[in-house]
Scaffold this active site. Structure first.
Site, PDB file in Angstrom:
ATOM      1  N   GLY B 128       0.800  -1.223   0.000  1.00  0.00           N
ATOM      2  CA  GLY B 128       0.000   0.000   0.000  1.00  0.00           C
ATOM      3  C   GLY B 128       0.828   1.267   0.000  1.00  0.00           C
ATOM      4  N   TYR B 449      15.282  13.626  -8.672  1.00  0.00           N
ATOM      5  CA  TYR B 449      14.235  13.446  -7.658  1.00  0.00           C
ATOM      6  C   TYR B 449      13.983  14.805  -7.012  1.00  0.00           C
ATOM      7  CZ  TYR B 449      11.854  11.115  -3.717  1.00  0.00           C
ATOM      8  OH  TYR B 449      10.950  10.682  -2.784  1.00  0.00           O
TER       9      TYR B 449
END
Lengths: 528, 528
Positions: B128, B449
């Site tokens: 998740g 990033y």
């Protein structure tokens, strides 16, 4: 290349004394079976009518559509043992009905759409070096078949020296590509045995692997992106970025697709500066098992050779790595398994990688033989296929094939294949000499490359078909892959289901049906 | 993990003083927006009837089908900024109608066939940790949606220490996998920030990339083969051999497929011995350009670090690599760009790779900072997501995203993205702090990033949706990829056409239509 032999007529060589003697010893007397002259070859009629040929010329331009024997015959076969025998058994050869040479993606698209409409099969042709029946002009259910020669896709574009990338035309041969890159101080470093003739597009379409793969990777690892033309349109597969998590990697679907999904016309490749230094060292191991353990350690510890190869006892004894001296007993060399290593890069890199590798190999039981055997191998490394022609002329059965497996399964697979080929050829009273080497290493396994010598019987095609079937069965039953770097073509297509499963085949067919709804692209190849 | 924050309640931390001060400086006053307690969350009704739930239980076994709030709520969202905001804006949350946990490929197959027949969507669920909306229970055109939890695929099988391979259940988390491998003296070495919670199946389905990628590669490079269950049947993709030329590489079609083609249940991985030694060294470069040139040289010369990271000037100044000290001015450190390196392997390997890398970095303008900054980073490297929860509670806009491009395009892409996000948030009168680092390097390029900090406005979901659109436009217009290692999910699906082209999308749809004719597998993800 000449149609019936590897390379050109000028490269052809008679059987050396040592090779003659080896053949005499292991095969015995043979019946010569020479290749015919081009003028003697009987070929299929051209199935295209004048209107069709005009349409093709309207697409490709005047002078780029040919129905001449001299153009069609050399594009009728690759260079497998089956292919080379075909010329020798005096049959009518099915040749492509025409050879066409488009120059742009738009022309290729127009051609594929014309072919789809006209029910004409299209076989892409680069260097014609396939050893698995990859260029055979199979008509399938179609009215005619054309050979699509990529020779006009010959440009180098968009060189980016900072990122180490360049786009190369799919029709460029190995040497053409290296020469074009060398002008920018760059190198691709892909040197399969087919290097002198095979093309950039062919390398990608077949997932080729070169002799420097330990250093520079397989060809598929060198590909950043590709331009592909399908009957549905022109596309670029592979991202502009060096890596991406944006879904499946579509270029991996076209690499190895052998022209059955689309025609690869340009390939953007990862390249590197021409190495400033090289080092060489050969070793000998007491046996194959200790040699395999050592090359495995080298790869798993990433000590960094550019080339690493290991011959088994029989290949080492026949001196196969030195094409001028095959069969000669090298009395100076100790018995055992020959291991060749080469190192490329900056001077510092070469020195450290050489030292690390050598220390590990010595620690694992190797004895150094110095650099001479590696230099001899490097000099002659593209020469072996030429020898096969002389053997075939002499009526000798001679073929190679390859597979790969995990390190732990190497002994099991090697034994099973050797038994299968020996038994299959033994049944026909041939004696098979089975030579094997490891030439491509991975962290989890390696390739196994086999060379077979035996006596041809009266029906040599059926003889080898029988042996090949036994070999493929042994491979699939013992966890090998049906091909490590020669591709599937027609020769391995019947075993694709064992390789990828029924659902895997279903996916490949779904992709083909989507991109090539009429199925004109290279029918009969890759998929059974 | 708790439903509304990263990690567990125990891991939660209040905002540190230094981070509070940083927020005060760059964002100004904010309005707290705390997450609700689980009991306060309003959720969608269960759309499955008793007969359907019984059918599910007949497939998965008693106790493995749940409609409880406590099971459905945590499986309703991942951990993107959008996901975390959803809980905070007091809306009815669409949760899966049931959570099911099959234990075998056969049960998964039965489940998918039942779902296809019953018009019920199926969303696979691992840890998740998706930050792109990958686990949202979208119903599409279906009557209901179930969350398929892979937690019972938790076994290690067929460990082959010689070849360095092991099969891991798709439901094993990063730590579970490493513990199971460690019992055999082996390691996977995949350490993304999601490592503590994310699963083996999720890593494959999203093409994850870990912080040690310079040494051990991306997750997709670690995969040897996978077991996948589709509504059409169970299949293994990827060859038993380490490399193959037998057609397209089908495992590359399932990696990154995000559960839209099939459910990945087991992954055979390339593993390696637990490294016997480690070394650490941090450096500082005068600016980002000189740092990028140096890390490029390291990768292109293959000097061999296991980790190499480079922060830009702003990220270096905010001390982002040390989660305990973000925002603190490290007065001892020289100004510039922080570069962290780490080395793993045998003692000899670590020593030689460290020396080669360090010499090259120093030669290219670096100053050594010793090992302390790297050790601090290593200690806190999974901690950053926890900080975001406290920032969100305080009403701060905080999100990360990533891309990748070729080395030559790094300055161009970085500038375009920074301008896009600053302009998009500036329009709403937020001030955006844009931090950037390089954490994954390739011979031809690297990842970028970004971490964004700003002020939330009254409609924070719309605010970030607007900014995200600008960012994705900047990326696709400047040759970046829409995602380097976070996958596509729902957040990037609209940009898949820019990423792979219309023909590329057509191929993906053809594969999906073939394997999942009813379209029940994770609808709304990956494909627009």
């Amino acid at each position: 290349m000449s149609f019936s032999i590897w390379g050109s007529e000028q490269e052809a060589k008679p059987l050396s004394k040592s090779l003659q003697s080896l053949v005499g010893k292991v095969v015995g007397n043979t019946t010569p079976r020479p290749a015919p002259a081009l003028a003697e070859v009987k070929i299929s009629e051209c199935a295209l009518d004048a209107a069709q040929l005009e349409a093709l010329e309207a697409i490709c331009g005047a002078g780029y559509v040919s129905t001449e024997r001299e153009q069609r015959i050399p594009r009728a076969r690759g260079k497998s043992y089956f292919d080379l025998l075909d010329w020798r058994v005096d049959q009518v050869i099915d040749v492509p009905d025409a050879v066409v040479a488009p120059k742009s993606n738009e022309q290729v698209l127009e051609l594929l759409q014309w072919a789809s409409k006209s029910s004409v099969a299209v076989v892409p042709f680069g260097g014609g070096t396939s050893v698995v029946g990859g260029v055979s002009p199979l008509r399938g259910r179609f009215n005619a078949v054309i050979s699509l020669d990529l020779t006009r896709f010959d440009a180098i574009e968009d060189v980016d020296s900072i990122s180490g990338e360049a786009t190369l035309g799919a029709g460029m041969s190995g040497p053409q590509a290296e020469i074009a890159l060398a002008e920018h101080g760059l190198q691709l470093g892909h040197f399969p045995q087919s290097f002198p003739y095979a093309t950039i597009g062919g390398f990608a379409a077949t997932r080729s692997s070169g002799q420097n793969s330990a250093g520079y990777g397989r060809f598929d690892e060198m590909v950043a992106s590709m331009e592909v033309v399908t009957p549905q349109g022109i596309m670029t597969v592979g991202d502009a970025a060096p890596a991406s998590a944006a879904g499946p990697d579509l270029k991996e679907l076209f690499m190895g697709s052998e022209g059955t999904f689309g025609i690869i016309t340009k390939v953007r490749l990862k390249v590197h500066p021409i190495p400033e230094a090289k080092a060489y060292e050969a070793f000998v191991f007491p046996d194959f098992a200790s040699g395999v353990a050592a090359v495995r350690a080298v790869e798993q510890h990433k000590t960094g050779p550019t080339v690493i190869r290991l011959s088994d006892e029989i290949e080492s004894a026949t001196n196969l790595t030195s094409t001028d001296a095959i069969g000669e007993q090298d009395t100076a060399a100790p018995h055992g398994c020959l291991c060749l290593t080469m190192y490329e890069g900056t001077r510092e890199h070469v020195a450290s990688r050489h030292e690390e590798t050598r220390n590990l190999l010595l620690e694992m039981g190797a004895t150094s033989l110095g650099e001479a055997p590696v230099r001899k191998w490097e000099k002659g490394r593209f020469g072996a296929p030429v020898l096969r022609d002389a053997l075939l002329d002499a009526g000798v059965l001679c073929e190679t094939f390859e597979t790969a497996t995990t390190w732990s399964n190497v002994p099991n697979l090697k034994k099973a294949i050797t038994a299968a080929v020996t038994e299959a050829l033994g049944e026909g009273n041939s004696v098979a000499l089975v030579l094997c080497h490891v030439s491509h290493v991975y962290a989890n396994g390696c390739s196994l490359y086999f060379t077979i010598l035996g006596a041809q019987d009266e029906a040599p095609i059926e003889q080898w078909r029988h042996a090949k079937l036994s070999i493929l069965r042994a491979i699939t039953e013992h966890n090998g892959t049906i091909t490590h770097h020669h591709a599937v073509g027609t020769d391995h297509a019947d075993f694709m289901q064992q390789e990828v499963g029924q659902l895997g085949l279903g996916i490949l067919r779904a992709v083909k049906d989507h991109l090539d709804p009429q199925g004109v692209l290279n029918p009969g190849k890759l998929l059974p």
